[in-house]
Write an enzyme that holds these catalytic residues in place. Structure first.
Site, PDB file in Angstrom:
ATOM      1  CB  CYS A   2     -49.885  10.213 -13.203  1.00  0.00           C
ATOM      2  SG  CYS A   2     -48.410   9.736 -12.096  1.00  0.00           S
ATOM      3  NE  ARG A  27     -50.767   9.869 -19.383  1.00  0.00           N
ATOM      4  CZ  ARG A  27     -50.431  11.144 -20.112  1.00  0.00           C
ATOM      5  NH1 ARG A  27     -50.806  11.247 -21.294  1.00  0.00           N
ATOM      6  NH2 ARG A  27     -49.424  11.626 -19.527  1.00  0.00           N
ATOM      7  CG  ASN A 101     -50.224  13.690 -14.139  1.00  0.00           C
ATOM      8  OD1 ASN A 101     -50.486  12.916 -13.149  1.00  0.00           O
ATOM      9  ND2 ASN A 101     -50.556  13.569 -15.532  1.00  0.00           N
ATOM     10  N   GLY A 102     -46.085  14.202 -12.200  1.00  0.00           N
ATOM     11  CA  GLY A 102     -44.764  14.917 -12.295  1.00  0.00           C
ATOM     12  C   GLY A 102     -43.969  14.680 -10.998  1.00  0.00           C
ATOM     13  CE  LYS A 491     -42.011  -2.480 -28.957  1.00  0.00           C
ATOM     14  NZ  LYS A 491     -41.499  -1.434 -29.395  1.00  0.00           N
ATOM     15  CG  HIS A 510     -16.077  -9.643 -30.844  1.00  0.00           C
ATOM     16  ND1 HIS A 510     -14.861  -9.644 -31.156  1.00  0.00           N
ATOM     17  CD2 HIS A 510     -16.602  -9.167 -31.971  1.00  0.00           C
ATOM     18  CE1 HIS A 510     -14.437  -9.642 -32.088  1.00  0.00           C
ATOM     19  NE2 HIS A 510     -15.337  -9.352 -32.841  1.00  0.00           N
TER      20      HIS A 510
END
Ligand code: M6R
Length: 614
Positions: A2, A27, A101-102, A491, A510
């Site tokens: 956020c 973000r 936010n959080g 990526k 393997h």
């Protein structure tokens, strides 16, 4: 995650808030909203699912006047991404609006208490609980907003950065933080608020970073007032930020990610400036000078990080163990923090983080600090939470990284870890002079070699077209290049949504070898180093099963070039510095495949740049 933006002053707030939200788009988010108080003291809230441009469309010709406002981009945690769950949230009376936010961990308990008192909730968010709680305290105790916010936050468990408006007090914004970043920009008769400095830099270079449990009152008629949750006044330290607006723009590139890939030679020069001195044949890090004894006395280093930073940590382990003979463990911060690790004052914990805000890495730092370890931070974002919570550290100085897929931060982190290894090895005398000098010299040549690799962009773009329709990819490497294989795979999945796995090449037999057929592209990092012959055998094994090999080789390679389906030739360097070179074509490959697939490279779905929730 956020994003928060706030403005109060003489200008119209809406354009500043929208521009700020756009700066925070990197973000990662899924809805956006804005709250404004107009001249008549109406508190208008507008929200929309989707991008900031969807919010603008929704706002249309509605009333956007007002010199005070707060705005938010939401990355869904509690409740699906939709208009109702988007922030800002009104309180029941409509007097307050809040962005957050959080995560409020005890929101369910608080909500039940408020429901028992007759409060109704429109959204599924924890945020709405907080605004209702503030209003409940304000009304019941007949308190001003600041007092009510402090009391409410004392009963909250979790992480928050918040901004609150009260339409009855239109001359102020109340903001507070705990474990989630918040920056106040200080202008002439105006204040800005944001989750990082990027929306602020255009208006002022004077900022105050709020600390945990601090509450700020932004009132342009007064000085910035900061108090903690327990009513103790705090003297806000105004810092000058060193951030150019051009660093936050694409500068002619179609995407931030491509710009950042191409910036790497300059970034590495910035990272090494004043630290690597070829004329004087030495490497210095001020943190090592200041804390030499503590670092050299360590019985072991523990590197904690997440994602790409964790991959850089794996390379750091190789280089530090190799040259310094200090045992190094590399831990996912999210695992480390929850498993009661054996750690004490003899340990040095190195926290690696681009953003400096990753919740798990920050928590790992706090935990290790409590157990007495010495903490060294390797971060990019200056003034962020991790550097502020460590004993010492080294910034990587690669400038703001906007693309969600980390590129230049990775090479910056590897460079700092390499410089750290060189400084310590020299102090410990675990490296001989000739090897040290050769390394210093070769390190300084890396930026030019990176430039050579970047010239292959067109070719890699062509190559990428062939692989656009692949459903799976395998990346193989050994030694220093095994973490590069992991990073190459990460990526690709992040931005193209193609499933990709990185493996140590010898592990292929393997298990993963079962996946190999004519449809499976395998990227093999097969440069001329101590592992060359071994990697060659691994390539034979893939070819025997008709796999498609894209080999990353050292220029002039005559053997693998004949075996592989496609070859990318890179300039040679010392084995321990190879990751700085071999990682570049993998970044470009991922980028171009994602572009060919028409994906949103800079803001891939579901991802956030700065992961401030655990
Ligand atoms: O800011 P940090 O370096 O602490 O972030 C850690 C990871 O979230 C980050 O590296 C993530 O994996 C990137 N999206 C990778 O490209």
């Amino acid at each position: 995650m956020c994003g928060i933006v706030g403005y109060i002053g003489k200008r119209q707030a809406y354009p500043i808030l929208i521009k700020g939200l756009k700066r925070l788009e990197y973000r990662g988010y899924d809805s956006a909203g804005v709250a404004l108080i107009n001249e008549g003291c109406d508190l208008n809230v507008y929200k929309a699912k989707g991008k900031v441009s969807d919010l603008e469309e929704y706002v249309g010709d509605k009333d956007i006047s007002g010199v005070v406002g707060i705005a938010h981009t939401r990355w869904a945690t509690h409740g699906e991404p939709c208009q109702v769950n988007a922030h800002p949230h009104y309180s029941s009376s409509g007097n307050l609006a809040l962005i957050h936010n959080g995560i409020i961990e005890n929101y369910a308990t608080l909500k039940a208490k408020l429901q028992a008192k007759g409060y109704l909730f429109k959204s599924s968010t924890d945020t709405e609980v907080l605004v209702q709680l503030i209003e409940y305290i304000q009304t019941n105790k007949n308190l001003e907003l600041l007092e009510a916010v402090k009391i409410a936050l004392r009963s909250v468990i979790g992480a928050y950065a918040i901004a609150v408006l009260d339409k009855r007090m239109p001359g102020q914004i109340i903001a507070a933080r705990k474990s989630s970043p918040l920056v106040v920009g200080v202008g002439e008769g105006e204040f800005f608020l944001a989750s990082d400095a990027s929306p602020i830099v255009e208006f002022t270079d004077k900022v105050v970073y709020l600390d945990d449990e601090e509450v700020a009152v932004l009132n342009p008629a007064e000085e910035l007032k900061v108090v903690n949750l327990h009513n103790v006044g705090v003297n806000p330290e105004v810092k000058t930020i060193d951030l150019e607006l051009s660093q936050l723009e694409k500068g002619g590139y179609p995407h931030f990610m491509l710009k950042e890939i191409f910036e790497q030679p300059d970034c590495l020069n910035d990272c090494m400036r004043g630290r690597v001195n070829v004329e004087a044949n030495h490497v210095v890090l001020s943190a090592v000078i200041d804390h030499k004894e503590r670092l050299l006395a360590a019985r072991r280093f523990i590197i904690v990080a997440c994602g790409t930073s964790w991959h850089a940590g794996l390379i750091g382990k190789h280089v530090i163990e190799n040259f310094c003979r200090i045992p190094v463990e590399v831990e996912y911060a999210s695992e480390f923090r929850y498993r009661n690790p054996v750690i004490d004052e003899r340990d040095v914990v190195i926290a690696v983080s681009q953003s400096g805000e990753t919740a798990d890495t920050l928590a790992a730092v706090e935990m290790a600090k409590k157990k007495g370890a010495f903490i060294y931070g390797i971060c990019n974002a200056v003034g962020s939470s991790i550097p502020r919570n460590t004993h010492t550290g080294s910034y990587i100085h690669v400038g703001p990284e906007i693309g969600v897929a980390s590129t230049k931060a990775f090479t910056g982190q590897v460079t700092v870890l390499t410089m750290l290894a060189l400084c310590l090895a020299k102090e410990k005398q675990t490296i001989d002079e000739a090897a040290y000098l050769q390394l210093v010299e070769e390190l300084s040549r890396v930026p030019d070699k990176m430039k050579q690799v970047l010239e292959m962009n067109g070719r890699i773009a062509e190559l990428s077209r062939i692989f656009t329709y692949a459903h799976n990819f395998l990346y193989l490497g050994r030694g220093y290049n095994y973490p590069v294989a992991l990073e190459g795979a990460l990526k690709l999945k992040e931005i193209s949504y193609i499933h990709a796995e990185g493996y140590p090449a010898a592990e292929m037999k393997h298990g993963p070898i079962a996946l190999i057929d004519a449809e499976m592209p395998v990227v093999v990092i097969a440069t001329q180093n101590g592992m060359y012959e071994k990697i060659l055998s691994n390539i034979q094994e893939i070819k025997a099963r008709k796999g498609k090999v894209i080999a990353i080789v050292t220029e002039g390679d005559q053997v693998i070039s004949k075996l592989a389906d496609d070859v990318i030739e890179l300039p040679g360097t010392l084995e321990c510095l190879e990751p700085l070179i071999t990682t570049i074509p993998l970044q470009m490959l991922a980028y171009h495949i994602a572009v060919c697939k028409g994906k949103d490279v800079d803001q891939p779905r579901n991802l956030a740049k700065s992961v401030t929730v655990e």
